[in-house]
Write a protein that holds these residues in place. Structure first.
Motif, PDB file in Angstrom:
ATOM      1  N   LYS A 768      46.132  52.765  42.878  1.00  0.00           N
ATOM      2  CA  LYS A 768      45.120  52.395  43.604  1.00  0.00           C
ATOM      3  C   LYS A 768      45.089  51.442  44.704  1.00  0.00           C
ATOM      4  O   LYS A 768      45.442  50.313  44.471  1.00  0.00           O
ATOM      5  CB  LYS A 768      43.945  52.342  42.759  1.00  0.00           C
ATOM      6  N   LEU A 769      44.879  51.980  46.007  1.00  0.00           N
ATOM      7  CA  LEU A 769      44.835  51.040  46.815  1.00  0.00           C
ATOM      8  C   LEU A 769      43.615  50.216  46.988  1.00  0.00           C
ATOM      9  O   LEU A 769      42.427  50.846  46.941  1.00  0.00           O
ATOM     10  CB  LEU A 769      44.818  51.743  48.456  1.00  0.00           C
ATOM     11  N   VAL A 770      43.651  48.958  46.802  1.00  0.00           N
ATOM     12  CA  VAL A 770      42.266  48.131  47.100  1.00  0.00           C
ATOM     13  C   VAL A 770      42.088  47.270  48.057  1.00  0.00           C
ATOM     14  O   VAL A 770      41.144  46.542  48.558  1.00  0.00           O
ATOM     15  CB  VAL A 770      42.403  47.342  45.639  1.00  0.00           C
ATOM     16  N   LEU A 771      43.350  47.213  48.815  1.00  0.00           N
ATOM     17  CA  LEU A 771      43.272  46.033  50.047  1.00  0.00           C
ATOM     18  C   LEU A 771      44.374  46.602  51.089  1.00  0.00           C
ATOM     19  O   LEU A 771      45.553  47.016  50.526  1.00  0.00           O
ATOM     20  CB  LEU A 771      43.624  44.787  49.592  1.00  0.00           C
ATOM     21  N   ALA A 772      44.275  46.561  52.225  1.00  0.00           N
ATOM     22  CA  ALA A 772      44.965  46.893  53.229  1.00  0.00           C
ATOM     23  C   ALA A 772      44.779  46.122  54.395  1.00  0.00           C
ATOM     24  O   ALA A 772      43.518  45.731  55.013  1.00  0.00           O
ATOM     25  CB  ALA A 772      45.172  48.398  53.887  1.00  0.00           C
TER      26      ALA A 772
END
Length: 875
Positions: A768-772
């Protein structure tokens, strides 16, 4: 369930339909006579605003949750103590065109009828007050004479000071449809900017900002010189000689010089008016928001009266209302210089109100108007203010002083839907009000049409109707007998009865024909236009068809107008004139529309629109961050270059607040120059200067929550369905900044770095991507929609992760900036479709759906088509 849209004064009817998921779909009501089934993108997205995120759910006193009884008793006690110690003049209410008529009636009755002073005003002062003065001076009543059906009968439509394509999209689409059906219909747009509304124009007059009164004075003089006076009107007109004498110096050449137009343009306009048997003038904030706004309104009305183009189909001066219930607020006395039911503060009216309300405490003189009210708070003359459904810390001019006034005010009470606004930050007492879909009552739109707003969802938390909150406070102040309502229909009946009380046709506003409605009849009430009485039991579409007006002698009045330019003028130190206004997909201070991701994609950031030559002179490029400064304040916004912007002027939207950007509130720059007759501020003309805002790096941050508070030199917040995006600019090292903002130790990180400030960081929890995070010396060019989508679906392959690190889709061109918010169609998709054989908006609609719902994006589609034709001549 049928209801009414809570946005602009068009008053569109909506049909609300539950979905199996428990959500609601909102569509246009084809039976509503104002909108005929149309909705703009904001109205169509209303179902997406019904969530409880960000809502004020419980009463609070000094930041602590309390019961309703404790909160109401505290409000009543605080108000009473201040009245006992300092007098009733030390308290004030500040209301909103977002309130329902029943709410407004209760607030006005409490303040003017029982507290006994006139200190209740409204944010409608900021948009409609000059129109009110214009109508009252001309007709003897605040009586807008026209209706939307006039669009279908008009030979010449003038839009002046109105970007209706964006501010009143459904009304504009009715004009578009009328012109399609009758191509001979002429449209003239009078506006310093070339706006989306000009897409419909046969003639655009880009006049000098603030010079409108001279243009219409010249038109009045032209009518007198070219046998265009309706002599049958003259017996019903006062002031003709004085008005013509004031207009006499305004030859077409004098007008051209003053308005900075070509004489041929001016005369072309005047000839079109003379040649058309019907004339409809639609005017809005560009006229009203002026230090001479009332005179501009009367300059327009003068033309209609002298030419006889009023009181019949396709004719009249039509003020386009800004808010859904600005007119309803005027009906009940929501302006400080009105008593109630369109009555002024005459001894006869005061006595009438005392007898109707059974109160000896009825106010005997006008109260403080909006800007004056907050100046009185700053001075300490007003020690308690109750703010209802509005955000004056953002919307009033001289915003720094407004904020300072609220900070020093002894007691600030706020009834609100949203927990966090720029104004609630200063509240001692917060009262949770019901929002759209929860509250139940009536509103009146621009064409005098009363419609029902109906409740269809349960109230959020402990939220209550505004009328109930006001009535409960009134009871605790000792006025129980006068506020013992159990249902909003009871308030409406009282309001309707007051409108007809001892009226005998002397007051234009009369809905006494509705005073006997049962609760069930009120609940089923269908839209109808006032007056509604014995003479017009089904309502009345057009006023003044019999040429009888509401001055004591039954005549209308022309006003002698001396045109005046804005109070503040450009100078060497302040070389550019700033205009403020609305954009297409946002509403007021974004407390509702800002929560809807698709409404934040068309124009995502606060911006300043600049003519390319002015930008070059100030060494500003497309997309640069720009500091815009006036004598009153400054902001930082993104530069947009546009040849549609007049040289020497800039445009900044009014919507952004501290909830959505670091420093982007346009009204902080506006000085409190007021129209002396209406008290409306001059929000359209502010001298400013520009310079590039320098920073070490710019970036984009995407995070999977909406609660993180960002600390940066400059930022703007844009919501997406599963993420929040922040556009950033700051000094120092971007990677150090990121580490200071977040605890990255709990994340699996993916890095990329390059020369200078080039940084890329992705933060993962499992798949799961939580920050970019993306940063560079200049603003990174990214596929924002592609990145945001990755937060709502698993990212599994190394190729996908590398594409995210790059910030662009690996296998598809970027969608580009959103143009059609209804269907989420981007600029690059549209350009690709144009080049592949879709050379018209209709063809684009068939392929991509863009432009096929509300139609608001059609002017931009045409611009993209034109741009493609220029780029590929001969193909």
């Amino acid at each position: 369930m049928n209801s009414t849209c809570p946005y602009c004064g068009v008053g569109c009817g909506v049909k609300v339909m539950p979905k199996p998921s428990g959500a609601y779909q909102v569509a246009g009501d084809a039976q509503h006579p104002s909108s005929l089934g149309r909705l703009c993108v904001k109205g169509a997205a209303l179902g997406e605003t019904l969530g409880h995120q960000g809502r004020l759910l419980h009463p609070q006193v000094n930041g602590q949750r309390v019961s309703w009884d404790e909160a109401l008793q505290q409000v009543a006690s605080d108000l009473q103590q201040i009245i006992n110690k300092h007098g009733a003049q030390a308290v004030a209410f500040y209301a909103s065109g977002q309130l329902l008529t029943e709410d407004y009636y209760a607030a006005n009755k409490l303040m003017k009828g029982f507290i006994g002073v006139g200190n209740i005003d409204t944010n409608s002062r900021l948009c409609m007050a000059s129109a009110v003065v214009g109508y009252k001076r001309a007709f003897g009543a605040d009586a807008m004479p026209c209706c939307y059906d006039d669009f279908a009968h008009c030979g010449l439509v003038i839009l002046v000071g109105s970007n209706a394509a964006w501010a009143h999209p459904v009304a504009y689409q009715r004009l578009v449809q009328a012109k399609k059906q009758r191509p001979d219909m002429q449209v003239v747009v009078i506006d310093p900017r070339r706006t989306a509304t000009c897409d419909l124009a046969d003639l655009h007059l880009p006049l000098r900002p603030g010079s409108d009164a001279a243009l219409f004075n010249g038109l009045l003089h032209w009518l007198s010189q070219h046998q265009a006076i309706d002599h049958s009107m003259l017996p019903q007109l006062d002031g003709v000689e004085a008005a013509l004498a004031a207009a006499q110096p305004w030859s077409s050449q004098a007008v051209a010089d003053f308005c900075q137009l070509e004489r041929a343009q001016v005369e072309d306009f005047y000839q079109r008016v003379v040649a058309s048997d019907t004339l409809l003038t639609l005017y809005c904030m560009g006229i009203n928001q002026s230090s001479s706004g009332s005179d501009k309104c009367n300059a327009i009305i003068n033309v209609h009266l002298l030419s006889g183009k009023i009181g019949r189909a396709g004719c009249g001066p039509f003020s386009l209302t800004g808010q859904p219930n600005a007119m309803g607020g005027r009906e009940v006395g929501g302006l400080a210089n009105q008593l109630a039911a369109h009555m002024d503060f005459t001894p006869e009216n005061i006595d009438r109100m005392q007898r109707f309300w059974h109160s000896e405490q009825v106010a005997r003189q006008p109260g403080l108007k909006a800007v004056e009210l907050f100046q009185a708070i700053e001075r300490g003359d007003v020690k308690a203010v109750w703010i209802m459904g509005t955000n004056p810390a953002v919307s009033l001019p001289d915003g720094h002083r407004v904020v300072a006034a609220l900070a020093r005010c002894e007691k600030v009470i706020v009834s609100e839907v949203s927990q966090h606004t720029d104004t609630t930050a200063y509240a001692d007492i917060l009262l949770p009000a019901q929002g759209w879909g929860e509250k139940n009552g009536t509103v009146t739109n621009s064409e005098r049409r009363i419609s029902r707003q109906r409740s269809f969802v349960a109230a959020a938390g402990e939220a209550q109707p505004d009328w109930w909150i006001i009535a409960e406070v009134a009871k605790r102040m000792g006025f129980a007998a006068a506020f013992n309502w159990q249902h909003p229909a009871e308030i409406f009946r009282e309001h309707a009865a007051l409108s007809g009380f001892e009226n005998q046709g002397r007051r234009a506003f009369d809905i006494s024909g509705l005073a006997q409605l049962t609760n069930a009849q009120w609940d089923a009430l269908q839209p109808l236009q006032w007056p509604v009485n014995a003479q017009y039991p089904q309502g009345c579409a057009r006023l003044f068809s019999e040429r009888k007006f509401f001055h004591a002698n039954g005549k209308a009045r022309l006003l002698a107008i001396t045109p005046r330019l804005p109070v503040a003028q450009v100078s060497a130190g302040w070389p550019l004139m700033m205009n403020t206004g609305r954009i297409r997909d946002q509403w007021h201070t974004m407390t509702r529309t800002g929560s809807v991701p698709r409404l934040m994609q068309h124009l995502s950031e606060p911006f300043v629109e600049i003519h390319p030559q002015d930008a070059q002179q100030h060494q500003i490029g497309e997309g640069d961050l720009v500091r815009v400064q006036s004598a009153s304040g400054w902001l930082v916004v993104r530069a947009q270059l546009s040849a549609g912007q007049q040289r020497g002027t800039v445009f900044v939207p009014m919507h952004w607040t501290r909830q959505f950007a670091a420093q982007a509130n346009a009204d902080m720059l506006v000085a409190p120059h007021l129209c002396p007759e209406s008290g409306q501020p001059e929000s359209k003309q502010t001298p400013v200067r520009l310079r590039r805002w320098h920073c070490d790096w710019q970036g984009e941050l995407f995070i999977c929550d909406s609660v993180t508070k960002i600390r940066a030199g400059w930022w703007a917040r844009i919501p997406y369905p599963a993420a929040t995006r922040y556009t950033l600019a700051a000094d120092g090292d971007p990677q150090q900044w990121l580490a200071q903002q977040f605890d990255l130790s709990t994340l699996t990180l993916q890095f990329a770095a390059g020369q200078g400030m080039f940084r890329r960081v992705l933060g993962w929890q499992a798949d799961k991507l939580v920050l970019a995070f993306y940063a560079d010396g200049m603003r990174p060019v990214l596929d924002d929609a592609f990145i945001a989508a990755a937060f709502s679906q698993p990212v599994q392959t190394a190729q996908q992760r590398h594409a995210l690190l790059a910030g662009r889709a690996a296998q598809a061109d970027a969608k580009g900036r959103t143009v059609c918010s209804c269907f989420g169609v981007g600029e690059q998709q549209i350009i690709a479709a144009i080049t592949s054989g879709c050379p018209t908006p209709e063809a684009l609609g068939k392929k991509l759906q863009c432009g096929t719902h509300c139609g608001s994006c059609i002017p931009e589609l045409k611009q993209l088509i034109t741009r493609a034709e220029i780029a590929q001549p001969g193909e």
